[in-house]
Design a protein around this motif. Structure first.
Motif, PDB file in Angstrom:
ATOM      1  N   ARG A  60       0.825  -1.209   0.000  1.00  0.00           N
ATOM      2  CA  ARG A  60       0.000   0.000   0.000  1.00  0.00           C
ATOM      3  C   ARG A  60       0.859   1.259   0.000  1.00  0.00           C
ATOM      4  NH1 ARG A  60      -3.977  -1.263   4.606  1.00  0.00           N
ATOM      5  NH2 ARG A  60      -5.428  -2.696   3.597  1.00  0.00           N
ATOM      6  N   ALA A  61       1.896   1.236   0.841  1.00  0.00           N
ATOM      7  CA  ALA A  61       2.756   2.423   0.924  1.00  0.00           C
ATOM      8  C   ALA A  61       3.443   2.679  -0.416  1.00  0.00           C
ATOM      9  CB  ALA A  61       3.790   2.229   2.034  1.00  0.00           C
ATOM     10  N   GLN A  62       3.818   1.586  -1.081  1.00  0.00           N
ATOM     11  CA  GLN A  62       4.456   1.768  -2.394  1.00  0.00           C
ATOM     12  C   GLN A  62       3.481   2.360  -3.390  1.00  0.00           C
ATOM     13  OE1 GLN A  62       5.766  -2.257  -2.874  1.00  0.00           O
ATOM     14  NE2 GLN A  62       7.861  -1.801  -2.181  1.00  0.00           N
ATOM     15  N   SER A  63       2.250   1.880  -3.338  1.00  0.00           N
ATOM     16  CA  SER A  63       1.276   2.391  -4.305  1.00  0.00           C
ATOM     17  C   SER A  63       0.946   3.845  -4.005  1.00  0.00           C
ATOM     18  CB  SER A  63       0.012   1.538  -4.295  1.00  0.00           C
ATOM     19  OG  SER A  63      -0.717   1.774  -3.111  1.00  0.00           O
ATOM     20  N   ARG A  64       1.107   4.230  -2.720  1.00  0.00           N
ATOM     21  CA  ARG A  64       0.905   5.645  -2.387  1.00  0.00           C
ATOM     22  C   ARG A  64       2.154   6.467  -2.700  1.00  0.00           C
ATOM     23  NH1 ARG A  64      -0.300   3.754   2.946  1.00  0.00           N
ATOM     24  NH2 ARG A  64      -2.516   3.284   3.234  1.00  0.00           N
ATOM     25  N   GLY A  65       3.269   5.793  -3.000  1.00  0.00           N
ATOM     26  CA  GLY A  65       4.506   6.501  -3.265  1.00  0.00           C
ATOM     27  C   GLY A  65       5.268   6.897  -2.024  1.00  0.00           C
ATOM     28  N   GLU A  66       4.883   6.311  -0.874  1.00  0.00           N
ATOM     29  CA  GLU A  66       5.573   6.684   0.368  1.00  0.00           C
ATOM     30  C   GLU A  66       6.956   6.048   0.467  1.00  0.00           C
ATOM     31  OE1 GLU A  66       2.378   7.267   3.805  1.00  0.00           O
ATOM     32  OE2 GLU A  66       2.004   5.429   2.661  1.00  0.00           O
ATOM     33  N   ILE A  67       7.084   4.848  -0.100  1.00  0.00           N
ATOM     34  CA  ILE A  67       8.394   4.203  -0.115  1.00  0.00           C
ATOM     35  C   ILE A  67       8.652   3.716  -1.526  1.00  0.00           C
ATOM     36  CG2 ILE A  67       8.341   3.546   2.312  1.00  0.00           C
ATOM     37  CD1 ILE A  67       7.522   0.743   1.461  1.00  0.00           C
ATOM     38  N   PRO A  68       9.926   3.556  -1.863  1.00  0.00           N
ATOM     39  CA  PRO A  68      10.255   3.141  -3.235  1.00  0.00           C
ATOM     40  C   PRO A  68       9.768   1.734  -3.510  1.00  0.00           C
ATOM     41  CG  PRO A  68      12.222   3.109  -1.853  1.00  0.00           C
ATOM     42  CD  PRO A  68      11.136   3.718  -1.031  1.00  0.00           C
ATOM     43  N   PRO A  69       9.613   1.376  -4.789  1.00  0.00           N
ATOM     44  CA  PRO A  69       9.143   0.028  -5.143  1.00  0.00           C
ATOM     45  C   PRO A  69      10.151  -1.037  -4.713  1.00  0.00           C
ATOM     46  CG  PRO A  69       9.755   1.277  -7.114  1.00  0.00           C
ATOM     47  CD  PRO A  69       9.804   2.231  -5.965  1.00  0.00           C
ATOM     48  N   ASP A  70       9.689  -2.269  -4.723  1.00  0.00           N
ATOM     49  CA  ASP A  70      10.480  -3.389  -4.215  1.00  0.00           C
ATOM     50  C   ASP A  70      11.821  -3.510  -4.888  1.00  0.00           C
ATOM     51  OD1 ASP A  70       8.949  -4.273  -2.277  1.00  0.00           O
ATOM     52  OD2 ASP A  70       8.389  -6.175  -3.208  1.00  0.00           O
ATOM     53  N   ASP A  71      12.710  -3.983  -4.102  1.00  0.00           N
ATOM     54  CA  ASP A  71      13.983  -4.439  -4.607  1.00  0.00           C
ATOM     55  C   ASP A  71      13.713  -5.455  -5.700  1.00  0.00           C
ATOM     56  OD1 ASP A  71      16.850  -4.637  -4.353  1.00  0.00           O
ATOM     57  OD2 ASP A  71      16.440  -4.075  -2.255  1.00  0.00           O
ATOM     58  N   THR A  72      14.657  -5.583  -6.610  1.00  0.00           N
ATOM     59  CA  THR A  72      14.492  -6.641  -7.613  1.00  0.00           C
ATOM     60  C   THR A  72      14.815  -8.000  -7.002  1.00  0.00           C
ATOM     61  OG1 THR A  72      16.739  -6.121  -8.287  1.00  0.00           O
ATOM     62  CG2 THR A  72      14.945  -5.196  -9.616  1.00  0.00           C
ATOM     63  N   ASP A  73      15.597  -7.976  -5.927  1.00  0.00           N
ATOM     64  CA  ASP A  73      15.987  -9.253  -5.293  1.00  0.00           C
ATOM     65  C   ASP A  73      14.939  -9.647  -4.250  1.00  0.00           C
ATOM     66  OD1 ASP A  73      17.036 -11.293  -3.872  1.00  0.00           O
ATOM     67  OD2 ASP A  73      19.005 -10.381  -3.585  1.00  0.00           O
ATOM     68  N   PRO A  74      14.191 -10.714  -4.510  1.00  0.00           N
ATOM     69  CA  PRO A  74      13.130 -11.085  -3.561  1.00  0.00           C
ATOM     70  C   PRO A  74      13.673 -11.518  -2.205  1.00  0.00           C
ATOM     71  CG  PRO A  74      13.306 -12.692  -5.363  1.00  0.00           C
ATOM     72  CD  PRO A  74      14.270 -11.586  -5.663  1.00  0.00           C
ATOM     73  N   ALA A  75      14.905 -12.015  -2.156  1.00  0.00           N
ATOM     74  CA  ALA A  75      15.472 -12.407  -0.862  1.00  0.00           C
ATOM     75  C   ALA A  75      15.621 -11.179   0.037  1.00  0.00           C
ATOM     76  CB  ALA A  75      16.826 -13.084  -1.062  1.00  0.00           C
ATOM     77  N   LEU A  76      16.106 -10.064  -0.569  1.00  0.00           N
ATOM     78  CA  LEU A  76      16.241  -8.840   0.219  1.00  0.00           C
ATOM     79  C   LEU A  76      14.876  -8.365   0.701  1.00  0.00           C
ATOM     80  CD1 LEU A  76      18.944  -6.730  -1.655  1.00  0.00           C
ATOM     81  CD2 LEU A  76      19.114  -7.993   0.502  1.00  0.00           C
ATOM     82  N   THR A  77      13.910  -8.490  -0.181  1.00  0.00           N
ATOM     83  CA  THR A  77      12.558  -8.074   0.171  1.00  0.00           C
ATOM     84  C   THR A  77      12.060  -8.817   1.419  1.00  0.00           C
ATOM     85  OG1 THR A  77      12.073  -7.606  -2.126  1.00  0.00           O
ATOM     86  CG2 THR A  77      10.198  -7.964  -0.659  1.00  0.00           C
ATOM     87  N   ALA A  78      12.208 -10.145   1.375  1.00  0.00           N
ATOM     88  CA  ALA A  78      11.746 -10.950   2.501  1.00  0.00           C
ATOM     89  C   ALA A  78      12.526 -10.600   3.763  1.00  0.00           C
ATOM     90  CB  ALA A  78      11.905 -12.430   2.180  1.00  0.00           C
ATOM     91  N   ARG A  79      13.827 -10.377   3.572  1.00  0.00           N
ATOM     92  CA  ARG A  79      14.684 -10.054   4.712  1.00  0.00           C
ATOM     93  C   ARG A  79      14.192  -8.795   5.413  1.00  0.00           C
ATOM     94  NH1 ARG A  79      20.657  -8.010   3.693  1.00  0.00           N
ATOM     95  NH2 ARG A  79      19.316  -6.208   3.423  1.00  0.00           N
ATOM     96  N   ASP A  80      13.864  -7.801   4.641  1.00  0.00           N
ATOM     97  CA  ASP A  80      13.401  -6.542   5.240  1.00  0.00           C
ATOM     98  C   ASP A  80      12.050  -6.724   5.916  1.00  0.00           C
ATOM     99  OD1 ASP A  80      15.639  -5.232   4.527  1.00  0.00           O
ATOM    100  OD2 ASP A  80      14.814  -4.402   2.671  1.00  0.00           O
ATOM    101  N   ALA A  81      11.176  -7.483   5.285  1.00  0.00           N
ATOM    102  CA  ALA A  81       9.871  -7.703   5.891  1.00  0.00           C
ATOM    103  C   ALA A  81      10.027  -8.386   7.253  1.00  0.00           C
ATOM    104  CB  ALA A  81       8.995  -8.549   4.976  1.00  0.00           C
ATOM    105  N   ASP A  82      10.945  -9.341   7.303  1.00  0.00           N
ATOM    106  CA  ASP A  82      11.183 -10.018   8.573  1.00  0.00           C
ATOM    107  C   ASP A  82      11.646  -9.032   9.638  1.00  0.00           C
ATOM    108  OD1 ASP A  82      10.434 -12.380   7.524  1.00  0.00           O
ATOM    109  OD2 ASP A  82      12.459 -13.219   7.328  1.00  0.00           O
TER     110      ASP A  82
END
Lengths: 208, 208, 208, 208
Positions: free
Chosen positions: A144-166
């Motif tokens: 949601r925040a990405q779609s609002r433009g509050e934070i940049p879109p996801d990393d291309t690396d899904p591992a990094l994405t999961a890491r940050d979510a954790d």
DNA sequence: CCATAAGCGAGACGGTACGTCACGTCTTGTA
DNA sequence: TACAAGACGTGACGTACCGTCTCGCTTATGG
């Protein structure tokens, strides 16, 4: 919430009503008695069910309580769109804190987590029944925040994405639990505000 | 660690050796069995002591386990100056995670926290024996950062100051505990880095 | 009748009162409920004793009932001198039949004998606690008859002596039991008379 | 051996195979486990039959076991003429002892007798199915002895006649059972000889 | 210097809850 | 309608710990 031990096709099917009654009775007993005084005999009696029926479905107190609590999380936690990332975080923090306001949930949750420190199967069950189901809230909030433009879109690396979510998940959940359990101070609007602000600011640069 | 229930002068004095053996046996049993399966008979047997001796000194399981765990937290954590706020946070995170690496501390701490959810005296004891001793690290770290000019000087209102320190403390401690206990993933250098960065960035604006 | 499992010298000694109460309660329950409905929980409750106390002394229902019945045999069976061999036999037959008149003894005795057909330890216990203690009545009766000159003095071969005593014992006890249990006809004076006469006449020449 | 509870004509007929399998499994389980440990679930499993099938035919454990045992006694004992009263008695004693040599008969017979001590219907059933069938042997033996002139002809009072036959029957059967069950000593030729001699001598004068 | 007063080990005690077992009944789907 | 499968309520089982209570013995001090 369905019976954790599935069964064959044949014979009389298990009563779904019994499952509901047992989980309900467990939550009720947990509220009244707390983890320590809760007995499976008592739960069975409250649910109007035989002890054997209970043991046919759950291996013990820990497993039963995990499922009983998980059902509460299921129905209590969602993430209404409050218009901004900070408001969304604030909302989920208050909601989570609200759950921990029930003394029984507080006690039961901590007790099973404590037991899980030396019972891997139990830890896995907690992960599956409670933790992992809530983690998607983090992903949803981020999308949601990405779609609002509050934070940049996801990393291309899904591992990094999961890491940050954790990381975010550990910070939010851990902070609330520590506040309630250890500091024993209620989570009020102000505290939730400040935690949300801290995270929103921090998130802006945590990705390297 | 001295016997919590002092006694008169006359008669045979209590064996200090027994106290040590009992607390040691308690920690050992706690690691092996966890809170739930730990029995006082077993502790007594491990300690080579009669059950009566044990009950003469402690009122029950809760009191005994809390004392056994509290002894592990006797020495205070310190906070070497690592040159920057982020490095200091990173340091304390790793140090705290190191503590939770000991199975006895991990299991014991969670067990007593769980028990404390419905025992106010126990919660107070934990606060005094464990939590408050670590909280000064937050204050120390902030003072250093201020002297380095990394964050602005204290609010004039000491209540606000304490409020913020509490937030930071809950976030750091809570995140680490949640990471280790619930997510069951080790705290490594990378995770500590990212948590520290999140906090440093967040702290820049959390004050209103 | 003393506790079948003796114990060491140390620790609190077992309560002799408890033993008495348990055996008494067992007989009482046996009379009221019969073997099948008798439960050890009920016996413990009647005796004002905890179930654990009961299990500390007896391994199970069978063992307990054997001891409870044995005590009755102990106090009920003796052999008053009635003046002649035939009268003595008649007396012991009536006395034994009187014991079997209690429905509980009848039921309990048969039940443990039935179980003993596939439990050697139980059979041994029955032998020691009940059978062997009564066999001396046969020897006593024979000695009296010899001193009266009713039968010739003992064989010089003690093996033959014991062999004959066993035969007489099986005949007397077996006949009475069969009459009561299987034929389900009361043992009256007339029947006892005729059995005694049969034996006295038969004994005159059974030795070869 | 046919199902004791007959049924209507309509619907699927009951499986005769099931009946046979159940009774066989019952005897097998009785020998292995004894009355006390025998469970109907286990019998059903051994017979490859559902519990419902079993309960459709028998009301409970007692009825089932009695039927299972009664089937073993179907064929009557006979009494070959061995030339003298003593030899005839000796023969029937050995033959009866031979029956009790089968573990199934030994255990099963005692079990149902024990159960019959508080179940009159069961006792009646045993009488009809087992005991009465054997009693005619006594009458046959006496008739032969009379025709040989070994004992005087019958009393004119048929009641006295029956009375004496009952006594002899109880003595023979009871002695053998007691020898095998309680004394747990095999019935050998020597013992049978001595019992027969005892009876022959005794019979000479038991009539008043 | 020994009597008194506690401590100590062992283990029995009355309780309470456990988790299992068999009972006899019931509810399915299939034959 | 019978049957295999198996869930159900019931109630006893035998076990494990609880926290308390005797026991007989040991160990310090204080009269």
């Amino acid at each position: 919430m369905e019976p954790p031990t599935p069964h064959k096709r044949t014979g009389r099917p298990r009563s779904a009503e019994a499952d509901r009654a047992i989980l309900g009775a467990t939550r009720e007993a947990l509220v009244e008695l707390g983890w320590g005084k809760l007995t499976l005999s008592d739960v069975a009696a409250r649910a109007g069910v035989a002890k054997t029926t209970l043991y046919r479905r759950w291996a013990g107190k820990n497993e039963l309580v995990v499922d009983a609590i998980a059902a509460l999380f299921e129905e209590q936690l969602d993430l209404p769109d409050l218009g901004s990332l900070q408001a969304d975080i604030r909302g989920v923090v208050l909601r989570f804190a609200g759950l921990l306001d029930h003394p029984a949930i507080r006690t039961g949750l901590m007790a099973v987590v404590a037991e899980a420190t030396h019972d891997d199967a139990l830890r896995l069950r907690i992960r599956e029944a409670i933790v992992d189901r809530q983690k998607h809230l983090v992903l949803l909030g981020r999308a949601r925040a990405q779609s609002r433009g509050e934070i940049p879109p996801d990393d291309t690396d899904p591992a990094l994405t999961a890491r940050d979510a954790d990381l975010i998940f550990d910070v939010i959940a851990g902070s609330v639990v520590h506040r309630v359990m250890v500091s024993a101070t209620p989570v009020d609007d102000d505290w939730a505000d400040r935690l949300a602000l801290l995270l929103v600011l921090g998130l802006s640069g945590v990705r390297r």
